[in-house]
Design an enzyme around this catalytic site. Sequence first.
Site, short mmCIF file in Angstrom:
data_model
loop_
_atom_site.label_atom_id
_atom_site.label_comp_id
_atom_site.label_asym_id
_atom_site.label_seq_id
_atom_site.Cartn_x
_atom_site.Cartn_y
_atom_site.Cartn_z
N TYR A 1 -21.68 -54.68 45.95
CA TYR A 1 -22.84 -55.24 45.26
C TYR A 1 -23.30 -56.56 45.89
CZ TYR A 1 -22.91 -51.86 41.41
OH TYR A 1 -23.05 -50.72 40.65
N HIS B 1 -24.40 -45.42 38.71
CA HIS B 1 -25.12 -46.09 39.80
C HIS B 1 -25.79 -45.02 40.65
CE1 HIS B 1 -25.93 -48.58 43.35
NE2 HIS B 1 -25.56 -47.51 44.04
N LYS C 1 -19.55 -44.88 36.47
CA LYS C 1 -18.94 -46.21 36.31
C LYS C 1 -17.73 -46.17 35.35
CE LYS C 1 -23.19 -48.73 37.47
NZ LYS C 1 -24.09 -49.85 37.08
N ASN D 1 -23.80 -49.25 32.14
CA ASN D 1 -24.87 -48.24 31.99
C ASN D 1 -24.52 -46.90 32.63
OD1 ASN D 1 -25.03 -49.11 34.60
ND2 ASN D 1 -27.13 -49.87 34.50
N GLU E 1 -24.52 -47.11 51.47
CA GLU E 1 -23.61 -46.90 50.33
C GLU E 1 -22.72 -45.67 50.55
OE1 GLU E 1 -26.05 -46.86 46.82
OE2 GLU E 1 -26.46 -49.01 46.95
#
Length: 142
Positions: free
Chosen positions: A50, A116, A10, A113, A127
């Site tokens: 998302y 993913h 990320k 975080n 995905e």
Amino acid sequence: MAERTLSIIKPDAVARNLIGEILRCFEVAGLKIVAARLVRLSLEQARAFYAVHKDRPFYGSLTEYMSSGPILVSVLEGEGAIQKNREIMGATDPAQAAPATIRRRWGTDVEKNAVHGSDAPETAAWEIAFFFKPDEIQSAHK
Ligand code: UDP
Ligand code: MG
């Protein structure tokens, strides 16, 4: 049969120069990196990726964050790759993640975080196809 999963490093982790260390975690765990690309998502693309979370309170902030800078998307391949990657990543909230997991080591907060990872075979297939054409993925290299 070898399984494939989508990984994303990320924006916060890319900005902090953690690409190398995080990819190393996958390799050390025996996962093969069979595709990889640095991309910058538009807000619309982040909202599409998302979409499963569109009714959650964090959707707006999450999609702004995920489009705030470059991300490293990759396909990881190996036995039980989906679950193995989830274990290496750790819990969604870095404060709750087990020691030595990526999120515990490098996550900032429950949103930022670091990584993913797909959570099931169906989502992994969707995905992966979101980011990669079939001929951009190398079959199991030894
Ligand atoms: N997220 C957030 N707040 C929350 C839960 C999730 O900002 O309370 C963000 C976080 O970046 C997370 C992503 O939304 O990685 C997707 O949430 P999910 O529940 O699918 O967690 P994951 O599968 O990434 O562990
Ligand atoms: Mg998820």
